[in-house]
Scaffold this motif. Structure first.
Motif, PDB file in Angstrom:
ATOM      1  N   ALA A  34      50.599  43.684  46.278  1.00  0.00           N
ATOM      2  CA  ALA A  34      50.199  43.385  44.903  1.00  0.00           C
ATOM      3  C   ALA A  34      49.611  41.984  44.790  1.00  0.00           C
ATOM      4  O   ALA A  34      48.585  41.769  44.133  1.00  0.00           O
ATOM      5  CB  ALA A  34      51.402  43.530  43.975  1.00  0.00           C
ATOM      6  N   VAL A  35      50.235  41.015  45.453  1.00  0.00           N
ATOM      7  CA  VAL A  35      49.745  39.632  45.406  1.00  0.00           C
ATOM      8  C   VAL A  35      48.358  39.524  46.045  1.00  0.00           C
ATOM      9  O   VAL A  35      47.445  38.892  45.491  1.00  0.00           O
ATOM     10  CB  VAL A  35      50.739  38.690  46.117  1.00  0.00           C
ATOM     11  CG1 VAL A  35      50.123  37.304  46.286  1.00  0.00           C
ATOM     12  CG2 VAL A  35      52.037  38.597  45.327  1.00  0.00           C
ATOM     13  N   MET A  36      48.182  40.150  47.202  1.00  0.00           N
ATOM     14  CA  MET A  36      46.899  40.055  47.910  1.00  0.00           C
ATOM     15  C   MET A  36      45.761  40.710  47.126  1.00  0.00           C
ATOM     16  O   MET A  36      44.646  40.181  47.061  1.00  0.00           O
ATOM     17  CB  MET A  36      47.026  40.676  49.300  1.00  0.00           C
ATOM     18  CG  MET A  36      47.855  39.853  50.263  1.00  0.00           C
ATOM     19  SD  MET A  36      47.930  40.572  51.927  1.00  0.00           S
ATOM     20  CE  MET A  36      46.203  40.486  52.425  1.00  0.00           C
ATOM     21  N   VAL A  37      46.036  41.851  46.527  1.00  0.00           N
ATOM     22  CA  VAL A  37      44.988  42.551  45.783  1.00  0.00           C
ATOM     23  C   VAL A  37      44.631  41.796  44.508  1.00  0.00           C
ATOM     24  O   VAL A  37      43.451  41.691  44.138  1.00  0.00           O
ATOM     25  CB  VAL A  37      45.420  43.997  45.471  1.00  0.00           C
ATOM     26  CG1 VAL A  37      44.466  44.630  44.471  1.00  0.00           C
ATOM     27  CG2 VAL A  37      45.454  44.826  46.741  1.00  0.00           C
ATOM     28  N   LEU A  38      45.623  41.247  43.827  1.00  0.00           N
ATOM     29  CA  LEU A  38      45.338  40.482  42.619  1.00  0.00           C
ATOM     30  C   LEU A  38      44.442  39.286  42.936  1.00  0.00           C
ATOM     31  O   LEU A  38      43.512  38.964  42.184  1.00  0.00           O
ATOM     32  CB  LEU A  38      46.649  40.006  41.984  1.00  0.00           C
ATOM     33  CG  LEU A  38      47.436  41.077  41.216  1.00  0.00           C
ATOM     34  CD1 LEU A  38      48.776  40.522  40.755  1.00  0.00           C
ATOM     35  CD2 LEU A  38      46.637  41.586  40.018  1.00  0.00           C
ATOM     36  N   ARG A  39      44.701  38.635  44.064  1.00  0.00           N
ATOM     37  CA  ARG A  39      43.843  37.509  44.471  1.00  0.00           C
ATOM     38  C   ARG A  39      42.412  37.977  44.748  1.00  0.00           C
ATOM     39  O   ARG A  39      41.450  37.308  44.377  1.00  0.00           O
ATOM     40  CB  ARG A  39      44.421  36.848  45.718  1.00  0.00           C
ATOM     41  CG  ARG A  39      45.690  36.058  45.475  1.00  0.00           C
ATOM     42  CD  ARG A  39      46.151  35.380  46.745  1.00  0.00           C
ATOM     43  NE  ARG A  39      45.159  34.429  47.229  1.00  0.00           N
ATOM     44  CZ  ARG A  39      45.252  33.778  48.386  1.00  0.00           C
ATOM     45  NH1 ARG A  39      46.313  33.988  49.177  1.00  0.00           N
ATOM     46  NH2 ARG A  39      44.314  32.940  48.768  1.00  0.00           N
ATOM     47  N   GLU A  40      42.291  39.142  45.385  1.00  0.00           N
ATOM     48  CA  GLU A  40      40.963  39.667  45.689  1.00  0.00           C
ATOM     49  C   GLU A  40      40.196  40.010  44.412  1.00  0.00           C
ATOM     50  O   GLU A  40      39.012  39.670  44.263  1.00  0.00           O
ATOM     51  CB  GLU A  40      41.085  40.911  46.566  1.00  0.00           C
ATOM     52  CG  GLU A  40      39.794  41.663  46.802  1.00  0.00           C
ATOM     53  CD  GLU A  40      38.773  40.906  47.631  1.00  0.00           C
ATOM     54  OE1 GLU A  40      37.574  41.202  47.499  1.00  0.00           O
ATOM     55  OE2 GLU A  40      39.167  40.011  48.408  1.00  0.00           O
TER      56      GLU A  40
END
Length: 466
Positions: free
Chosen positions: A441-447
């Motif tokens: 979730a954290v990685m996708v939100l950053r992307e």
């Protein structure tokens, strides 16, 4: 000559419509594929019982190895193909498809030869108890012959989907699964060939599915695949492997965890009231039942791949973002449904695969309730990992693929049982699931916070592609 946006429906049709077009056949294909293992488990469980179920679980890491290899060349080839087509390079795209197809079959031949040559040591290494070893060897000796066809049918299905023919992928898989089911009933019950009969039915189904895939690839819709395209080239194979690496890592991580899991269940089971065989048998069945849920999730991620790849390659980032969000919403809805099924009906589910002692049912119920407790978040990591691969960022996809199996689950499987015995293996599952979903979730939100996702970026690709 480069394509314009109007040349390909991936860049023009409504995203929701495209997702239905690609994800529904992908889900059906994955479900049908999971039937290979579940059908074998059903007939073996009914005819041979607990030891037969344990034997298929001992053999399962080899199946996972084949799927991993099919995905690195299948998904990698499909992603490379769609990215190249999105950029307008059709001549390069067809080379990616041909190289992927040839590598699928050649890799399967290598895995078959290694398996047959080291059959007994492999079964022992995978954690087979003495009373299960003969069943496991008998089953694996036959299924190994079908590995090249398993790779070609599984990986080739991704190539057909990338060509814009998800229905053809579904037909290939369904034909193989139907044949497998019919022959399972004939060979196991009718001819009473036992483990060998179930294995033979599986191989025949895989051969038929592979033949249909070859026929489909010979008549591609968007490109014309010739013999010269099948000759592997270092540059093309390298790009395919880089884009399929995340999927390969995820499956290989699963294989490592399966082996460690079997060994741990055998050891700690021998110290408990359950014994060596019951935990291995239950774990194998429940893993394959959970594959039904994961078939939906992986089908969603596979359906997303051509849409995300093409539009990212073409520079239509808003469409990429929209497709991902819609895919995630579908995954969340399915995850909640399966969570309720696993928590409410564990005994009924395990009873489908044959009978056993009361300890057998108790362990199975506990495994469902504890190990699969965080099923309702298990859609996040697989979809997100494949999303990064689809947009040409395989390093991030590979990292996400590693999170659940290697970074979290494997250490916890080794650590928790030291303090909790065999129950520690079960509690390792939900902790790993939660942590992997949180990282994804954290990685996708950053992307998705990158500026190009918030405005049309024309036809220029992002400079941040890995």
């Amino acid at each position: 000559m480069k394509e314009t946006r109007e040349d390909n429906p991936l860049g023009t049709e409504p995203v929701g419509q495209l997702l239905r077009k690609f994800t529904v056949p992908s889900i059906i294909s994955m479900l049908v594929g999971s039937l290979y293992n579940i059908v074998d488990q059903f007939f073996i469980g009914q005819k041979i019982g607990e030891l037969g179920n344990a034997a298929t679980n001992i053999s399962f890491p080899l199946n996972t190895l084949c799927i991993a290899t099919a995905l690195i060349f299948g998904v990698g080839g499909a992603s490379a193909f769609n990215l190249a087509m999105g950029e307008g390079h059709s001549k390069k795209a067809v080379r990616f498809m041909g190289n992927a197809a040839s590598m699928l079959f050649l890799s399967g031949v290598v895995i078959t030869l290694v398996t047959l040559f080291f059959l007994r040591p492999l079964m022992l290494f995978f954690g087979s108890p003495d009373n299960v070893l003969d069943y496991a060897m008998e089953y694996t000796q036959v299924t190994a012959v079908g590995f090249p066809f398993l790779l070609l049918s599984t990986g080739g299905g991704h190539l057909l989907r990338a060509d814009g023919r998800p229905n053809m992928t579904m037909i290939c898989n369904m034909a193989g699964a139907v044949i497998n089911t019919i022959l399972d009933a004939l060979f196991v019950f009718g001819l009473e060939w036992g483990m060998r009969g179930a294995a033979l039915a599986t191989v025949i189904g895989q051969v038929i599915a592979a033949a249909l895939v070859v026929g489909g690839l010979s008549n591609c819709k968007t490109v014309k695949l010739g013999k010269t395209h099948l000759i592997p080239g270092y540059r093309y194979v390298g790009r395919i492997i880089s884009l399929g690496f995340a999927n390969w890592v995820n499956q290989m991580a699963m294989m490592v965890v399966q082996i460690i899991m079997n060994k741990s269940l055998k050891y700690y089971g021998s110290l408990s009231v359950y014994g060596e065989s019951i935990p291995i048998a239950c774990s194998g069945i429940i893993t394959k039942v959970n594959m039904v849920f994961m078939s939906f999730v992986i089908g969603l991620s596979q359906g997303l791949q051509p849409i995300a790849s093409y539009n990212y390659g073409a520079g239509y980032y808003n469409r990429v973002k929209e497709a991902y969000k819609k895919d995630i919403i579908c995954g969340a809805s399915l995850a909640v449904f399966f969570f309720l099924m696993f928590q409410i009906f564990p005994r009924q589910i395990i009873s489908v695969f044959g009978s056993g002692s009361e300890e057998y049912y108790i362990f199975a119920e506990n495994y469902f309730h504890i190990f699969l407790f965080f099923t309702f978040v298990n859609f996040m990591q697989p979809i997100s990992s494949n999303f990064f691969t689809a947009i040409g960022k395989p390093k991030r996809g590979a990292f996400l693929a590693l999170t659940r199996q290697i970074l979290f689950l494997l250490p916890l499987i080794l650590l928790f049982p030291l303090f909790m015995g065999i129950d520690g293996i079960m509690y390792a599952g939900p902790v790993a699931d939660f942590l992997a979903a949180a990282v994804a979730a954290v990685m996708v939100l950053r992307e998705l916070r990158r500026k190009e996702y918030h405005a049309d970026a024309g036809i220029t690709r992002s400079e941040g592609v890995e």
